[in-house]
Design a protein around this motif. Structure first.
Motif, mmCIF file in Angstrom:
data_model
loop_
_atom_site.group_PDB
_atom_site.id
_atom_site.type_symbol
_atom_site.label_atom_id
_atom_site.label_comp_id
_atom_site.label_asym_id
_atom_site.label_seq_id
_atom_site.Cartn_x
_atom_site.Cartn_y
_atom_site.Cartn_z
ATOM 1 N N PHE A 37 0.833 -1.204 0.000
ATOM 2 C CA PHE A 37 0.000 0.000 0.000
ATOM 3 C C PHE A 37 0.869 1.257 0.000
ATOM 4 C CE2 PHE A 37 -1.674 3.381 2.757
ATOM 5 C CZ PHE A 37 -2.747 3.812 1.985
ATOM 6 N N TRP A 38 1.923 1.257 0.817
ATOM 7 C CA TRP A 38 2.797 2.434 0.883
ATOM 8 C C TRP A 38 3.542 2.642 -0.435
ATOM 9 C CZ3 TRP A 38 2.998 6.552 3.666
ATOM 10 C CH2 TRP A 38 4.131 7.368 3.639
ATOM 11 N N GLN A 39 3.943 1.543 -1.058
ATOM 12 C CA GLN A 39 4.606 1.644 -2.363
ATOM 13 C C GLN A 39 3.662 2.231 -3.395
ATOM 14 O OE1 GLN A 39 6.708 -1.898 -4.025
ATOM 15 N NE2 GLN A 39 5.264 -1.710 -5.703
ATOM 16 N N PRO A 49 2.816 11.946 7.174
ATOM 17 C CA PRO A 49 2.820 11.415 5.806
ATOM 18 C C PRO A 49 1.474 11.556 5.112
ATOM 19 C CG PRO A 49 2.797 9.625 7.398
ATOM 20 C CD PRO A 49 3.006 10.891 8.178
ATOM 21 N N VAL A 50 1.537 11.675 3.811
ATOM 22 C CA VAL A 50 0.323 11.717 2.986
ATOM 23 C C VAL A 50 -0.051 10.279 2.643
ATOM 24 C CG1 VAL A 50 -0.684 12.520 0.823
ATOM 25 C CG2 VAL A 50 0.971 13.953 2.040
ATOM 26 N N TRP A 51 -1.135 9.789 3.220
ATOM 27 C CA TRP A 51 -1.521 8.397 3.001
ATOM 28 C C TRP A 51 -2.214 8.195 1.658
ATOM 29 C CZ3 TRP A 51 0.612 5.202 6.356
ATOM 30 C CH2 TRP A 51 0.938 5.667 7.618
ATOM 31 N N LEU A 52 -3.116 9.101 1.314
ATOM 32 C CA LEU A 52 -3.844 9.009 0.046
ATOM 33 C C LEU A 52 -3.619 10.306 -0.729
ATOM 34 C CD1 LEU A 52 -7.215 7.434 1.260
ATOM 35 C CD2 LEU A 52 -5.340 6.283 0.074
ATOM 36 N N PRO A 53 -2.733 10.280 -1.717
ATOM 37 C CA PRO A 53 -2.454 11.504 -2.473
ATOM 38 C C PRO A 53 -3.675 11.953 -3.276
ATOM 39 C CG PRO A 53 -1.396 9.615 -3.500
ATOM 40 C CD PRO A 53 -1.951 9.129 -2.200
#
Length: 281
Positions: A31-33, A49-53
């Protein structure tokens, strides 16, 4: 809530929680990739961190293709994977059928000798194998990664033999009464019935060949013949990738995605083949 045999629902709830937690841990790196591959460069190292751009930057994938010959790497990987699958299915199924059905003196010791290389680590034979292929003039070609598949693989021969032993020999006897020979029974009777085991063999071979980094690394020197994993390492070592992590993750996603798609599309077939090949020892 579904209860267990004693009518208690605590056990099933804990089981689902543990399985769910394990699934989250396993899937989080992917998911992070994927998330990083869709980020703008300024969002890669931000905190928090931006989880969902939003919006997702799908142009990162086209930008990767403009930096490295991505489609060339993709074509090389597909060619090697598909030809290796073809060679593995033909050679291993025929050898496994012979060991499962033919009766000849020394069959069992010969089969044990055939599968004994599985006990050897790759470091034992990689150097003499490299010297052999180099003297044959196969260095910097696809042949070292394709030709061995047409001469069988101990693991896949063992896997298919276990499945063939579970097929009733009366089916082949009926085919021979109708005029089919040894190869006719193998081609018309055994192979269609062995579709689950052949599917498992094809999936395993595809994943191993698609993700193979070591063999292309030692046998290929021309960038025009690079596969996707080797191209990813080449891009990772370039100065541009140090400041373009989002592009690096985009290329990694392109490599991983075919394996994920193949597994999900053939999941039932894969599990069925694994179960059937393990029924008979």
């Amino acid at each position: 809530m579904k209860r267990d045999a004693t009518g208690n629902w605590v056990g099933p709830v804990l089981s689902y929680l543990v399985i769910g937690l394990g699934g989250v841990i396993v899937l989080f790196p992917f998911f992070w990739q994927l998330s990083t591959s869709l980020k703008a460069p300024a969002d890669v190292f931000t905190w928090p961190p931006v989880w969902l751009p939003l919006p997702p930057h799908f142009e990162n994938y086209s930008e990767v293709a403009s930096i490295v010959p991505l489609w060339l790497y993709l074509g090389n990987s597909l060619f090697i994977a598909l030809t290796s699958i073809l060679g593995t299915l033909l050679s291993c199924s025929l050898a496994a059928y012979g060991f499962a059905r033919l009766r000849f003196p020394g069959r069992e010791p010969l089969f044990l000798l055939l599968i004994s290389p599985m006990l050897l680590p790759w470091a034992v034979y990689i150097v003499p194998q490299f010297i052999l292929f180099q003297r044959l003039g196969w260095y910097n070609t696809f042949l070292p990664m394709i030709v061995p598949a047409f001469f069988g693989d101990p693991f896949f021969i063992f896997l298919l033999r276990q499945f063939f032993l579970g097929i009733p020999p009366e089916l082949e006897d009926a085919a021979r009464m109708d005029g089919a020979g040894f190869f006719g029974a193998y081609w018309r009777i055994i192979l269609p019935l062995a579709a689950p085991a052949l599917g498992v063999t094809a999936i395993f071979r595809f994943m191993w060949t698609w993700n193979d980094f070591f063999n292309p690394l030692i046998y290929l020197s021309d960038q025009q013949r690079f596969t996707l994993p080797l191209g990813l390492a080449f891009f990772q070592g370039s100065p541009r990738s140090a400041i373009q992590i989002h592009l690096l993750m985009a290329m990694a996603t392109i490599i991983v995605l075919p394996c994920v798609i193949v597994y999900f599309l053939a999941q039932r077939w894969f599990i069925q083949g694994i179960v059937f090949t393990g029924l008979k020892g």
